[in-house]
Design an enzyme around this catalytic site. Structure first.
Site, PDB file in Angstrom:
ATOM      1  N   GLU A  74       0.996  -1.281   0.502  1.00 24.82           N
ATOM      2  CA  GLU A  74       0.493   0.037  -0.181  1.00 24.82           C
ATOM      3  C   GLU A  74       0.707   1.536   0.049  1.00 24.82           C
ATOM      4  O   GLU A  74       1.918   1.558   0.563  1.00 24.82           O
ATOM      5  CB  GLU A  74      -0.931  -0.013   1.579  1.00 24.82           C
ATOM      6  CG  GLU A  74      -1.539  -0.602   1.734  1.00 24.82           C
ATOM      7  CD  GLU A  74      -2.387  -1.417   2.573  1.00 24.82           C
ATOM      8  OE1 GLU A  74      -2.083  -0.939   4.077  1.00 24.82           O
ATOM      9  OE2 GLU A  74      -3.025  -2.207   2.423  1.00 24.82           O
ATOM     10  N   TYR A  85       8.283   1.940  -7.278  1.00 28.41           N
ATOM     11  CA  TYR A  85       8.004   1.096  -7.555  1.00 28.41           C
ATOM     12  C   TYR A  85       6.993   0.866  -9.096  1.00 28.41           C
ATOM     13  O   TYR A  85       7.423  -0.925  -9.321  1.00 28.41           O
ATOM     14  CB  TYR A  85       6.079   0.909  -7.190  1.00 28.41           C
ATOM     15  CG  TYR A  85       6.243   1.022  -5.035  1.00 28.41           C
ATOM     16  CD1 TYR A  85       6.896   0.042  -4.412  1.00 28.41           C
ATOM     17  CD2 TYR A  85       5.559   1.987  -4.706  1.00 28.41           C
ATOM     18  CE1 TYR A  85       7.475   0.358  -3.251  1.00 28.41           C
ATOM     19  CE2 TYR A  85       5.974   1.704  -2.939  1.00 28.41           C
ATOM     20  CZ  TYR A  85       6.962   1.303  -2.097  1.00 28.41           C
ATOM     21  OH  TYR A  85       7.100   1.290  -1.093  1.00 28.41           O
TER      22      TYR A  85
END
Ligand SMILES: CC(C)(COP(=O)(O)OP(=O)(O)OC[C@H]1O[C@@H](n2cnc3c(N)ncnc32)[C@H](O)[C@@H]1OP(=O)(O)O)[C@@H](O)C(=O)NCCC(=O)NCCS
Length: 165
Positions: free
Chosen positions: A120, A132
């Site tokens: 998250e 990411y």
């Protein structure tokens, strides 16, 4: 010897960490998040059988001893895992340490048979989202009003996933 990582000449030393690293992790976490986890929290996590912790070490220089520059923790359940937290100390950011940590961690998880990895991230965290994305994570969900804020309304969390092939 230089006090900084020089990723062109020498990649950072990433290694597994044990509960002894809890205080150093808590210090960096407090520098990185509004609601820090305590050293006791890290001690419990790092002692857990299903948690994998890895850290990047900054080399000793000018009489300063080697220190922990960043870390990543994941929890594994069967063939899936979740990144619980990743943080690099502010003075060591933008030197390739986050990338090195994530790269080594993905290899560690893959070697253990992980098939899918989740995390998250706050929707406005551009640094983490860029990191990411570089490593192939894709958004698979969204949680509105998820993160508490000391100075404003709660913010959205994005759920990201990366598959291992
Ligand atoms: C996110 C974090 C771990 C990145 O660590 P880092 O060591 O600075 O990352 P790197 O130097 O390896 O950078 C890797 C990539 O991330 C992205 N990135 C890192 N910092 C960035 C910034 N401030 N702004 C935009 N992109 C950024 C870039 O794409 C970068 O690649 P590039 O250098 O080729 O442009 C670090 O900023 C941090 O600890 N932040 C606070 C804690 C946090 O938000 N953790 C994530 C919670 S989900």
């Amino acid at each position: 010897m230089f006090g900084f990582f020089d990723t062109h000449r020498r990649p950072p030393d990433v290694r597994r960490i044990a509960p002894q690293a809890a205080t150093a992790c808590a210090k960096i976490h407090a520098q990185s998040f509004a609601y820090p986890w305590s050293a006791a929290d890290f001690e419990t996590l790092l002692a857990a059988r299903d948690v994998i912790g890895e850290a990047a070490m900054a080399a000793a220089w000018w009489g300063k001893s080697a220190e922990l520059a960043g870390f990543i923790l994941s929890r594994r359940v069967l063939d899936e895992a979740e990144i619980l937290t990743i943080a690099v100390a502010p003075e060591f950011r933008r030197k390739g340490i986050g990338s090195a940590l994530l790269g080594v961690h993905l290899a560690t998880l893959a070697a253990q048979g992980t098939k899918a990895l989740f995390l998250e991230v706050e929707a406005g965290n551009q640094a983490a989202l860029a990191l990411y994305t570089q490593f192939g994570f894709q958004q698979v969900g969204e949680r509105q009003a998820y993160y508490r804020k000391a100075d404003g309304p709660p913010t959205t969390a994005l759920v990201l996933r990366r598959d291992f092939r």
